[in-house]
Write a protein that holds these residues in place. Structure first.
Motif, PDB file in Angstrom:
ATOM      1  N   ALA A 146      -3.172  63.100 -25.334  1.00  0.00           N
ATOM      2  CA  ALA A 146      -3.346  62.327 -24.095  1.00  0.00           C
ATOM      3  C   ALA A 146      -3.293  60.830 -24.373  1.00  0.00           C
ATOM      4  CB  ALA A 146      -4.675  62.691 -23.426  1.00  0.00           C
ATOM      5  N   PHE A 147      -3.834  60.412 -25.517  1.00  0.00           N
ATOM      6  CA  PHE A 147      -3.786  58.994 -25.905  1.00  0.00           C
ATOM      7  C   PHE A 147      -2.336  58.557 -26.078  1.00  0.00           C
ATOM      8  CE2 PHE A 147      -3.566  55.631 -29.073  1.00  0.00           C
ATOM      9  CZ  PHE A 147      -4.576  54.763 -28.691  1.00  0.00           C
ATOM     10  N   HIS A 148      -1.555  59.355 -26.824  1.00  0.00           N
ATOM     11  CA  HIS A 148      -0.145  59.016 -27.045  1.00  0.00           C
ATOM     12  C   HIS A 148       0.635  59.021 -25.729  1.00  0.00           C
ATOM     13  CE1 HIS A 148      -0.274  58.938 -31.428  1.00  0.00           C
ATOM     14  NE2 HIS A 148      -1.029  60.031 -31.394  1.00  0.00           N
ATOM     15  N   GLU A 149       0.314  59.965 -24.855  1.00  0.00           N
ATOM     16  CA  GLU A 149       0.990  60.036 -23.563  1.00  0.00           C
ATOM     17  C   GLU A 149       0.684  58.799 -22.732  1.00  0.00           C
ATOM     18  OE1 GLU A 149       3.119  61.552 -20.174  1.00  0.00           O
ATOM     19  OE2 GLU A 149       3.258  61.716 -22.356  1.00  0.00           O
ATOM     20  N   PHE A 150      -0.557  58.333 -22.790  1.00  0.00           N
ATOM     21  CA  PHE A 150      -0.935  57.138 -22.041  1.00  0.00           C
ATOM     22  C   PHE A 150      -0.141  55.932 -22.527  1.00  0.00           C
ATOM     23  CE2 PHE A 150      -3.376  53.257 -21.467  1.00  0.00           C
ATOM     24  CZ  PHE A 150      -3.705  53.329 -20.125  1.00  0.00           C
ATOM     25  N   LEU A 151      -0.054  55.742 -23.839  1.00  0.00           N
ATOM     26  CA  LEU A 151       0.715  54.616 -24.369  1.00  0.00           C
ATOM     27  C   LEU A 151       2.177  54.705 -23.941  1.00  0.00           C
ATOM     28  CD1 LEU A 151      -0.546  53.992 -28.034  1.00  0.00           C
ATOM     29  CD2 LEU A 151      -0.824  52.527 -26.035  1.00  0.00           C
ATOM     30  N   ARG A 152       2.723  55.910 -23.992  1.00  0.00           N
ATOM     31  CA  ARG A 152       4.129  56.079 -23.590  1.00  0.00           C
ATOM     32  C   ARG A 152       4.323  55.673 -22.139  1.00  0.00           C
ATOM     33  NH1 ARG A 152       7.101  58.987 -20.648  1.00  0.00           N
ATOM     34  NH2 ARG A 152       5.369  60.335 -19.986  1.00  0.00           N
ATOM     35  N   MET A 153       3.424  56.102 -21.264  1.00  0.00           N
ATOM     36  CA  MET A 153       3.544  55.810 -19.840  1.00  0.00           C
ATOM     37  C   MET A 153       3.471  54.304 -19.571  1.00  0.00           C
ATOM     38  SD  MET A 153       1.130  58.889 -18.386  1.00  0.00           S
ATOM     39  CE  MET A 153       1.270  58.465 -16.658  1.00  0.00           C
ATOM     40  N   CYS A 154       2.629  53.592 -20.328  1.00  0.00           N
ATOM     41  CA  CYS A 154       2.509  52.140 -20.134  1.00  0.00           C
ATOM     42  C   CYS A 154       3.782  51.398 -20.517  1.00  0.00           C
ATOM     43  CB  CYS A 154       1.332  51.595 -20.948  1.00  0.00           C
ATOM     44  SG  CYS A 154      -0.298  52.053 -20.310  1.00  0.00           S
ATOM     45  N   SER A 155       4.559  51.978 -21.425  1.00  0.00           N
ATOM     46  CA  SER A 155       5.772  51.295 -21.885  1.00  0.00           C
ATOM     47  C   SER A 155       7.036  51.841 -21.218  1.00  0.00           C
ATOM     48  CB  SER A 155       5.909  51.420 -23.408  1.00  0.00           C
ATOM     49  OG  SER A 155       6.114  52.776 -23.790  1.00  0.00           O
ATOM     50  N   GLU A 156       6.860  52.608 -20.169  1.00  0.00           N
ATOM     51  CA  GLU A 156       8.018  53.109 -19.437  1.00  0.00           C
ATOM     52  C   GLU A 156       8.795  51.942 -18.812  1.00  0.00           C
ATOM     53  OE1 GLU A 156       9.163  56.694 -18.344  1.00  0.00           O
ATOM     54  OE2 GLU A 156       8.591  56.409 -20.437  1.00  0.00           O
ATOM     55  N   PRO A 157      10.093  52.114 -18.580  1.00  0.00           N
ATOM     56  CA  PRO A 157      10.849  51.085 -17.850  1.00  0.00           C
ATOM     57  C   PRO A 157      10.216  50.836 -16.483  1.00  0.00           C
ATOM     58  CG  PRO A 157      12.322  52.703 -18.827  1.00  0.00           C
ATOM     59  CD  PRO A 157      10.936  53.242 -18.997  1.00  0.00           C
ATOM     60  N   SER A 197      11.208  50.926 -13.526  1.00  0.00           N
ATOM     61  CA  SER A 197      11.523  51.874 -12.449  1.00  0.00           C
ATOM     62  C   SER A 197      10.641  53.117 -12.478  1.00  0.00           C
ATOM     63  CB  SER A 197      12.997  52.283 -12.519  1.00  0.00           C
ATOM     64  OG  SER A 197      13.275  52.879 -13.786  1.00  0.00           O
ATOM     65  N   SER A 198      10.138  53.469 -13.665  1.00  0.00           N
ATOM     66  CA  SER A 198       9.329  54.693 -13.778  1.00  0.00           C
ATOM     67  C   SER A 198       7.924  54.424 -14.320  1.00  0.00           C
ATOM     68  CB  SER A 198      10.039  55.706 -14.692  1.00  0.00           C
ATOM     69  OG  SER A 198      10.344  55.126 -15.956  1.00  0.00           O
ATOM     70  N   ARG A 199       7.565  53.176 -14.497  1.00  0.00           N
ATOM     71  CA  ARG A 199       6.234  52.851 -15.026  1.00  0.00           C
ATOM     72  C   ARG A 199       5.177  53.122 -13.955  1.00  0.00           C
ATOM     73  NH1 ARG A 199       6.114  46.965 -16.893  1.00  0.00           N
ATOM     74  NH2 ARG A 199       7.775  47.792 -18.216  1.00  0.00           N
ATOM     75  N   PRO A 200       4.157  53.892 -14.273  1.00  0.00           N
ATOM     76  CA  PRO A 200       3.134  54.205 -13.266  1.00  0.00           C
ATOM     77  C   PRO A 200       2.245  53.008 -12.981  1.00  0.00           C
ATOM     78  CG  PRO A 200       2.520  55.106 -15.401  1.00  0.00           C
ATOM     79  CD  PRO A 200       3.907  54.555 -15.562  1.00  0.00           C
ATOM     80  N   ASP A 201       1.542  53.055 -11.855  1.00  0.00           N
ATOM     81  CA  ASP A 201       0.599  51.990 -11.546  1.00  0.00           C
ATOM     82  C   ASP A 201      -0.794  52.388 -12.026  1.00  0.00           C
ATOM     83  OD1 ASP A 201      -0.330  53.860  -9.697  1.00  0.00           O
ATOM     84  OD2 ASP A 201       0.496  52.807  -7.970  1.00  0.00           O
ATOM     85  N   ALA A 202      -1.753  51.497 -11.836  1.00  0.00           N
ATOM     86  CA  ALA A 202      -3.105  51.737 -12.332  1.00  0.00           C
ATOM     87  C   ALA A 202      -3.724  52.977 -11.696  1.00  0.00           C
ATOM     88  CB  ALA A 202      -3.979  50.508 -12.068  1.00  0.00           C
ATOM     89  N   ARG A 203      -3.467  53.190 -10.421  1.00  0.00           N
ATOM     90  CA  ARG A 203      -4.046  54.346  -9.722  1.00  0.00           C
ATOM     91  C   ARG A 203      -3.606  55.651 -10.378  1.00  0.00           C
ATOM     92  NH1 ARG A 203      -6.222  54.787  -4.769  1.00  0.00           N
ATOM     93  NH2 ARG A 203      -5.538  52.663  -4.253  1.00  0.00           N
ATOM     94  N   GLU A 204      -2.326  55.737 -10.728  1.00  0.00           N
ATOM     95  CA  GLU A 204      -1.815  56.953 -11.362  1.00  0.00           C
ATOM     96  C   GLU A 204      -2.361  57.101 -12.772  1.00  0.00           C
ATOM     97  OE1 GLU A 204       2.485  59.067 -12.453  1.00  0.00           O
ATOM     98  OE2 GLU A 204       2.394  57.319 -11.122  1.00  0.00           O
ATOM     99  N   LEU A 205      -2.446  56.004 -13.499  1.00  0.00           N
ATOM    100  CA  LEU A 205      -2.938  56.064 -14.880  1.00  0.00           C
ATOM    101  C   LEU A 205      -4.408  56.458 -14.953  1.00  0.00           C
ATOM    102  CD1 LEU A 205      -1.180  52.932 -16.415  1.00  0.00           C
ATOM    103  CD2 LEU A 205      -0.747  55.332 -16.982  1.00  0.00           C
TER     104      LEU A 205
END
Length: 357
Positions: free
Chosen positions: A290-301, A303-311
């Motif tokens: 989950a930690f690695h997934e979180f880092l990946r999501m923060c560095s998404e382009p 167009s696909s980077r989630p916002d704080a609410r989703e994170l």
């Protein structure tokens, strides 16, 4: 220095000469009739910056709190109750010199105060009130007293301090709560990094330093100015116009990476030049999927980077330590600093003895 009750409250009458003109842009935020030296006593410097010093100060038990007009109602009510119960109340006072020519810091203050007007949140460090000190021609800014910055904590990792994943998750959760609140007001901070994240004794992390923040139109959040520090800076900032409401999530990811590695990404030559994804962690196996997934999501382009609410729904973010654990961490920081200071003193004594011999 003290002023009689009949002190005029208009800047032109209260402040002599050039001082009146310099503080006029901040007039709506300054508690005009108040001499801060009558309200805040026993000042003890706890931090020094290029724009002024920060002091821990005690609210005087004889202060006439009823005269405070610009203090937020909830803060004022807490002060009145504390004074009535004989409680020792400690606050932070930041002093900013007032110069005849004005200063960039005063302009930044005006902008920040206007931006955050009425926007109070438990994870954002607000400025509760402003006062003018006529004795030294300085502006006194009352804030909540914080223990230390996240950057101060990271430095101690080199001395043996361990930041477990659940502690990092606690910090991350607070960062995202602050971001979600700002986003609801269409505000982008644009300078999230460990230096601008402070901890208090109750274990709360608070976002501060809004000099680079901007309020945008939700339907048109694109801006062009380049802001922030390279190691925490979203890559699109360096590429041209960017969506201001998307970049703070990248900076949160960079800060999480920093907490795990005791240095921000791309800080070391071995990390390579700043890129669109984080460098590899030195010991990836000690962190959860989950930690690695979180880092990946923060560095998404973008167009696909989630916002704080989703994170905030991420399982890493929700597997946090309790706030008392953060209090224990702060105690460890103090203990480590004492040991480092003692070691430095001993090394100095040994060096002196060698020179003498």
């Amino acid at each position: 220095m003290s002023f009689p009750i009949t002190t005029p409250i208009t800047p032109s009458l209260r402040y002599p000469g050039w001082l009146s003109e310099v503080v006029k842009p901040l007039e709506e935020f300054i508690d005009e009739p108040i001499d801060p030296r009558e309200y805040f006593v026993d000042l003890n410097e706890v931090a020094e910056g290029e724009n002024g010093s920060v002091y821990a100060a005690r609210i005087s038990e004889t202060a006439n709190l009823a005269r405070l007009t610009k203090l937020p109602p909830l803060i004022k009510a807490r002060d009145v109750e504390g004074q009535a119960n004989g409680k020792i109340m400690i606050v932070a006072i930041k002093t900013v010199p007032i110069l005849p020519s004005g200063s960039k810091k005063l302009e930044e203050l005006r902008k920040e105060l206007g931006l955050l007007r009425g926007a109070m949140h438990v994870n954002i460090l607000g400025m509760h009130a402003l006062y003018v000190d006529l004795l030294e021609d300085s502006l006194w800014i009352r804030m909540e007293l914080m223990e230390r910055s996240l950057a101060d904590v990271v430095v101690l990792c080199e001395e043996g301090l361990v930041l477990q994943e659940r502690i990092i998750a606690r910090f991350t959760h607070d960062m995202l709560e602050a971001l979600q609140f700002l986003a609801s007001h269409n505000i982008a901070h644009r300078d999230i990094r460990s230096d601008n994240l402070l901890l208090n004794s109750e274990g709360f992390l608070k976002l501060t330093e809004f000099s680079n923040a901007v309020k945008v139109n939700a339907n048109s959040p694109v801006v062009t100015d380049v802001v922030g520090i390279l190691y925490w800076q979203a890559p699109e900032i360096r590429a041209g116009p960017y969506n201001a409401l998307k970049i703070d999530v990248w900076s949160v990811g960079a800060t999480v990476w920093e907490l795990a590695q005791a240095a921000p990404p791309f800080f070391s030559d071995s990390d390579g030049p700043p890129g669109d994804r984080w460098p590899k962690l030195r010991k990836p196996e000690i962190y959860s999927p989950a930690f690695h997934e979180f880092l990946r999501m923060c560095s998404e382009p973008v167009s696909s980077r989630p916002d704080a609410r989703e994170l905030l729904k991420n399982s890493f973010v929700n597997n946090t330590s309790g706030r008392p654990v953060i209090g224990q961490l702060l105690q460890q920081c103090v203990a480590i600093e004492k040991l480092v200071s003692q070691r430095t003193d001993l090394e100095g004594d040994d060096e002196q003895a060698t020179l003498i011999s």
